[in-house]
Each structure stands twice: as C-alpha cells, then as structure tokens.
Design a protein around this motif. Structure first.
Motif, PDB file in Angstrom:
ATOM      1  N   ALA A  29       0.842  -1.207   0.000  1.00  0.00           N
ATOM      2  CA  ALA A  29       0.000   0.000   0.000  1.00  0.00           C
ATOM      3  C   ALA A  29       0.876   1.256   0.000  1.00  0.00           C
ATOM      4  N   ARG A  30       1.950   1.213   0.755  1.00  0.00           N
ATOM      5  CA  ARG A  30       2.854   2.378   0.824  1.00  0.00           C
ATOM      6  C   ARG A  30       3.494   2.630  -0.542  1.00  0.00           C
ATOM      7  N   ASP A  31       4.050   1.572  -1.122  1.00  0.00           N
ATOM      8  CA  ASP A  31       4.735   1.722  -2.400  1.00  0.00           C
ATOM      9  C   ASP A  31       3.756   2.237  -3.462  1.00  0.00           C
ATOM     10  N   ALA A  32       2.571   1.612  -3.519  1.00  0.00           N
ATOM     11  CA  ALA A  32       1.586   1.982  -4.550  1.00  0.00           C
ATOM     12  C   ALA A  32       1.130   3.429  -4.390  1.00  0.00           C
ATOM     13  N   SER A  33       0.909   3.871  -3.146  1.00  0.00           N
ATOM     14  CA  SER A  33       0.453   5.248  -2.932  1.00  0.00           C
ATOM     15  C   SER A  33       1.514   6.225  -3.399  1.00  0.00           C
ATOM     16  N   VAL A  39      -5.312   4.135  -3.110  1.00  0.00           N
ATOM     17  CA  VAL A  39      -5.250   2.823  -2.459  1.00  0.00           C
ATOM     18  C   VAL A  39      -6.184   2.761  -1.258  1.00  0.00           C
ATOM     19  N   LEU A  40      -6.877   1.646  -1.137  1.00  0.00           N
ATOM     20  CA  LEU A  40      -7.628   1.344   0.089  1.00  0.00           C
ATOM     21  C   LEU A  40      -7.047   0.068   0.667  1.00  0.00           C
ATOM     22  N   LEU A  41      -6.607   0.127   1.927  1.00  0.00           N
ATOM     23  CA  LEU A  41      -6.146  -1.099   2.597  1.00  0.00           C
ATOM     24  C   LEU A  41      -7.175  -1.474   3.646  1.00  0.00           C
ATOM     25  N   GLU A 174       0.165   8.906   4.730  1.00  0.00           N
ATOM     26  CA  GLU A 174       0.755  10.208   4.404  1.00  0.00           C
ATOM     27  C   GLU A 174       0.715  10.469   2.906  1.00  0.00           C
ATOM     28  N   ARG A 175       0.799   9.383   2.132  1.00  0.00           N
ATOM     29  CA  ARG A 175       0.854   9.517   0.679  1.00  0.00           C
ATOM     30  C   ARG A 175      -0.521   9.343   0.040  1.00  0.00           C
ATOM     31  N   PHE A 385      -1.247  -3.015 -15.756  1.00  0.00           N
ATOM     32  CA  PHE A 385      -2.648  -2.635 -15.503  1.00  0.00           C
ATOM     33  C   PHE A 385      -2.778  -1.148 -15.168  1.00  0.00           C
ATOM     34  N   PHE A 386      -1.628  -0.522 -14.904  1.00  0.00           N
ATOM     35  CA  PHE A 386      -1.647   0.896 -14.530  1.00  0.00           C
ATOM     36  C   PHE A 386      -0.589   1.665 -15.326  1.00  0.00           C
ATOM     37  N   PRO A 387      -0.844   1.902 -16.616  1.00  0.00           N
ATOM     38  CA  PRO A 387       0.149   2.655 -17.376  1.00  0.00           C
ATOM     39  C   PRO A 387       0.284   4.049 -16.754  1.00  0.00           C
ATOM     40  N   GLY A 388       1.471   4.587 -16.769  1.00  0.00           N
ATOM     41  CA  GLY A 388       1.653   5.925 -16.191  1.00  0.00           C
ATOM     42  C   GLY A 388       2.063   5.890 -14.735  1.00  0.00           C
ATOM     43  N   LEU A 389       2.302   4.683 -14.232  1.00  0.00           N
ATOM     44  CA  LEU A 389       2.738   4.527 -12.843  1.00  0.00           C
ATOM     45  C   LEU A 389       4.095   5.203 -12.643  1.00  0.00           C
ATOM     46  N   LYS A 390       4.262   5.896 -11.513  1.00  0.00           N
ATOM     47  CA  LYS A 390       5.563   6.536 -11.246  1.00  0.00           C
ATOM     48  C   LYS A 390       6.622   5.465 -10.945  1.00  0.00           C
TER      49      LYS A 390
END
Ligand SMILES: Cc1cc2nc3c(=O)[nH]c(=O)nc-3n(C[C@H](O)[C@H](O)[C@H](O)COP(=O)(O)OP(=O)(O)OC[C@H]3O[C@@H](n4cnc5c(N)ncnc54)[C@H](O)[C@@H]3O)c2cc1C
Length: 510
Positions: A29-33, A39-41, A174-175, A385-390
């Motif tokens: 969740a941290r990395d994805a945010s 993100v919902l955990l 935080e993110r 599944f998420f083009p444009g991901l940082k």
C-alpha cells in the motif's frame, strides 16, 4: 488535524484494494500510494495482528538458508538489511550473533565457509563482518557450557516487527492511502474492468461496497482461502502453513549479543536479549493443518525450546520459567518440500487477470526482511494494468520517525534527553526507540511527566495512548500493550484494566 481523521474519507472507487494489514499489505500500500495510485487497505483486525507480530524479529539474510542454496533470497535479504537500517534506525538496529561450534554437529570448516559466503553476499558492508572467537577466554563464552570452546561471531539486525508494519501504514496514509482496520473484505467479484468488493466493519457489522481496478491479496495465512473463497479464483499456487513459537524468560545472560544454537535435529534456535530484562528464545517449525487464526504454543514446543537452551547454557530453564510466549503461522509458498524447515522462505507473486483487466495479485511466502523489495516487485507486476505509474521510490525513503542525521540513534536519543530533561532515562529511550523523531509529537510542549496525563505501568502516559489512538489505529489495550509496544511484559492487570477504561471513555467521547 489528527491523522485518523486526516486520512481521506473512504470513497467508492480506488485503483487498488489491498486485503491485509500485515507487513506485505502495508508495504505494498505504501509503495503503490507513492507511485500515484489511489489505495484502500482493509485489515480485518489490528495491523500486524497475526504473523507480522509473531516473528523472531530479525532483519537477516538467513544464514541457514545457505544450506538450502537459497542464494538469491540471502543476497536480496542482506541488501535489504543495509537499506532498512538506514530507513528506520529507531526500530531496526544491529545485533552481534555468537555461533558456538558444537562437536558432532556441523563441522567448523562448514560454519566458516557459510559465514565467508554470508559476508561476501552482503556487498555493501556497514555492519562488522564475521570472525572466530575462543569461547574459553571471550566474555561471549561465559554463560555457555564449558564443552563449547570455539565459535564465531557475525552481524545481523533486530526489528520491532509490529512497529515496522504500523510505520508502513502511516507512510501509506501520508501519501494518500485510506487504511481501514477492523474491516474485513467479505466478498469480491469482477465487474466490468475491475472489482466490486464488500467490506464489513467488524465492530458494528455494517457493510459497504467499493470498486477497485485491481486487488492485492496480502492475507498472509488466509491467502489461499481469500483467493479461492472471497475472490472466487482457482489458482495453482498454494500456501503451506508452518507454525512457529517463541518463549520469553527472565534475562539469561549479560551483554547485547544474541546466540544462535545448533541442535541435533539440524535446526537452529536463537536466544536474543529482549526488552532489556528478558531473553527471547525461538523458534519452532511445526506443520499446521488447522484454520488460520490465533495459535498458541504447545507443551511439546515449550519443552523443546527449554531443551535447546539447556544443551548450551549453564543456566537451566524449565517451562515454569516462561513469562510469556507467542506463536504465529508462516504463510509459505508450497514448494512440496518434505521437511517444514526446508520449505522455501522466498516469495512468489501470483497474478491472475481477465483479458488484461481486473487483476488480482496474491502474495505467497516472504520474510519481514524482504517486504520492501517484495512490494516493489508486486507493483512492477501490476504495471501493465496501470500505465503511467511513477517509478520505484522506496529504496532510499525513510520511514516515519526515521529521519535521524546519519541514521545515528544514540545522538538522536541524547538530543531528545537534552530537550526534555524531565523524561526518566528509560522512558526517553523507549519513546525514541518506538517513535523516533515522532516522539516529539507525543511529548509536545510538556514540561513535566504530570503534563503527559494519566500514568499507566511501564511509563505509558495518556499522551502516548492518545497518540497511538489517533495516529496509529490503536483501539484496544492489547493493541497498545502487545503490538504498538511490549509494555504488556511490565503491566499489572490493574493497570491494563485502567487502560481499557481510559480507551472506552475516549471511544464514547469520539
Ligand atoms: C515464527 C516465525 C518467525 C519468523 N521470523 C522471521 C524473522 O526473524 N525475520 C523475517 O524477516 N521474517 C520472519 N518471519 C516471517 C514473517 O513474519 C512473515 O513472512 C510475514 O510477517 C508475513 O506477513 P504477511 O503480511 O504476508 O501476513 P500477516 O502478517 O499474517 O498479515 C495478513 C493479514 O491479513 C488479514 N486478513 C486476512 N484475510 C482478510 C480479509 N478477508 N479481510 C481483511 N483482512 C484480512 C489478517 O487479519 C492479517 O492481519 C517469521 C514468521 C514466523 C511465523
């Protein structure tokens, strides 16, 4: 604004729904945010309520995994050890381990070779390397039986496991992530390009529906049940459940070093200085066929662990010396190994999708040590599944409270004590260890202990309890005494009841 209310109000639609608030769920969740996903955990109980608070609490390469030729895992784990030490110097610190050579067990040349490899696989070296030691003359040998005359010393790290989980959840929040505890994911189905999931508030029973483009199944011991049951997906990947238990006894030996003791059954057992006045002893490896859930130590495991100590130390222990024990279930990837100790500790990430949409990624296996890298790999796998991901970002980012100059904990503690001279030395040390630079948020502008409100056993104050409620999702006395801290070891039943009453009053007022 307090964090519990600062986090975004739950909405109806997210990029990613993460099931499970252990180390892997919170790490992902941290990395994805941080990479820009919403993100919902959802965690059914408390953060780190299961396996992630039941570990041996080592950030280690795993010396014994070399015997199973797990070089990839050991190399990755050793690299992570260096990183995590810099990112969270308050909850992770170096430990020296004493490995006695035991006649009739692994020969000395094999131990030397293993440690040579271990040192060399850890390419970045901030920790001292291994060396041999004469246990007849070294203080390390003093508590050991005289038959153990030579040994080796090497480095690994300690981690406050459940606190590491909470720090990841805080950073995710935080993110921008929404973190809901006491919230189970009861069912989910594919609809259109994504998922529709039903969440249940475990305290009130109320249910609500959310949508997510993809799901991460980080349900630990429930990973297979979640995949096959909650998500309704057939997968070949399976989990192998192996129970492990630890006992805690009054401190067995002086010094900051830990011991790694070989056993005639070829297993190894750790004896580690714990919470200043205690020694932590573990672990066992017992195949587990029951439903995942709360587990406890068996009398056979207690006897086994006492026996391991009595083979090597002068001081003898019996089950009557055990002041606390805990058990957890390892959710390992089933590689069909015969022996429980031999099942791989490496992780497998299984992705299932439907025509390139509505993916679900399931986490099998892993170690606390490798959670950050596992999270990075997981997000890489979800990239299509998420083009444009940082890009990946967690490699150098510190965790909440960890921003100390040069990752130097001792200097930070000295500074905190100078700023707040009224804090008893032990309370200052405990707060600095648990919260790092965030200890200042707890102490605030207080000028005396009385300013921190009601006092509970072990130096716990109302100010700290309030911080844990508001910032760290603590709800019950158990959350506070056994996961956010280990003050349970020093808390009387009377103080625990006062804490419960205090939390009830706060919950009613909220
Ligand atoms: C005895 C033992 C010793 C260990 N020692 C070490 C060690 O020294 N070093 C190391 O690096 N690793 C160690 N490990 C391994 C490490 O602890 C685990 O790999 C890790 O904690 C697994 O984390 P997880 O997030 O996958 O699972 P968990 O921590 O179990 O988290 C899964 C969470 O998912 C939640 N959940 C399940 N289903 C649902 C649902 N439907 N809805 C919402 N929530 C749900 C559960 O409540 C649970 O909190 C040890 C493990 C054990 C058991």
């Amino acid at each position: 604004m307090p964090a519990a209310t600062r986090q975004r109000e739950p909405s109806d639609a997210y990029d990613l729904l993460v099931i499970g608030g252990g180390i892997n769920g919170t790490g992902i969740a941290r990395d994805a945010s941080g990479r820009g996903l919403s993100v919902l955990l959802a965690e059914r109980g408390d953060l780190a309520g299961f396996t992630s608070s039941s570990s041996t609490k080592l950030i280690h390469g795993g010396l014994r995994y070399l015997e199973y030729y797990e070089f990839r895992l050991v190399r990755e784990a050793l690299a992570e050890r260096e990183r995590l030490l810099r990112q969270a110097p308050h909850v992770i610190w170096p430990l020296r381990f004493v490995l006695p050579h035991d006649e009739g067990l692994r020969p000395a040349w094999m131990l030397r070779l293993g440690l040579f490899l271990y040192d060399h696989l850890a390419r970045l070296r901030t920790l001292p390397g291994s060396k041999s030691v004469d246990l007849r003359t070294s203080p390390y040998g003093t508590p050991l039986q005289k038959r153990l005359t030579k040994g080796f010393v090497y480095s690994d790290c300690w981690v406050e496991d459940s606190r590491l989980v909470v720090l990841n959840a805080m950073d995710a929040r935080e993110r921008g992530a929404t973190v809901l505890t006491r919230t189970g994911v009861v069912s989910a189905r594919r609809e259109g390009d994504g998922w529709v999931a039903t969440l249940r508030d475990e305290r009130t029973g109320t249910e609500r529906t959310v949508r997510a483009k993809a799901v991460v199944n980080a349900a630990g011991p429930w990973v297979s049940a979640t995949l096959g049951g909650t998500l309704g997906i057939n997968s070949r990947a399976a989990v192998r459940l192996i129970k492990g238990s630890h006992i805690v006894v009054k401190r067995l030996f002086p010094g900051d070093q830990a011991y790694i003791l070989q056993q005639p059954d070829k297993r190894i057992i750790f004896a580690i200085p714990y919470e200043r006045d205690f020694t932590l002893i573990g672990t066992t490896d017992v195949p587990y066929d029951g439903e995942p859930g709360p587990v406890s130590i068996s009398p056979e495991e207690t006897d086994y662990l006492c026996g391991c100590i009595n083979r090597s130390f002068d001081t003898r222990i019996t089950p009557a010396d055990v002041v606390w024990s805990y058990s957890g279930v390892r959710p390992l990837y089933d590689d069909a190994a015969e022996n429980a100790s031999a099942v791989t500790r490496d992780y497998v990430l299984d992705v299932e999708d439907q025509g390139g949409k509505a993916a679900v990624l399931s986490v099998f296996g892993g170690k606390i040590t490798t959670y950050r890298r596992l999270a990075e790999h997981a997000i890489e796998k979800l990239k299509p599944f998420f083009p444009g991901l940082k890009p990946a970002w967690t490699g150098e980012a510190v965790l909440p409270g960890g921003a100390m100059k040069d990752a130097d904990f001792d200097s930070f503690l000295a500074k905190l004590q100078a700023e707040k001279p009224f804090l008893p030395a032990e309370t200052a040390r405990r707060l600095a260890r648990a919260y790092g630079t965030k200890a200042r948020e707890i102490v605030g502008t207080a000028r005396s202990m009385a300013d921190l409100g009601d006092m509970f056993d072990g130096g716990l104050t109302a100010a700290e309890v309030d911080y844990l409620r508001v910032e760290e999702w603590a709800v019950t006395a158990e959350d506070i005494l056994w996961r956010r801290s280990k003050l349970g070891l020093r808390t009387s039943p009377e103080s625990a009841s006062r804490l419960t009453a205090y939390l009830d009053r706060k919950a009613e007022a909220a």
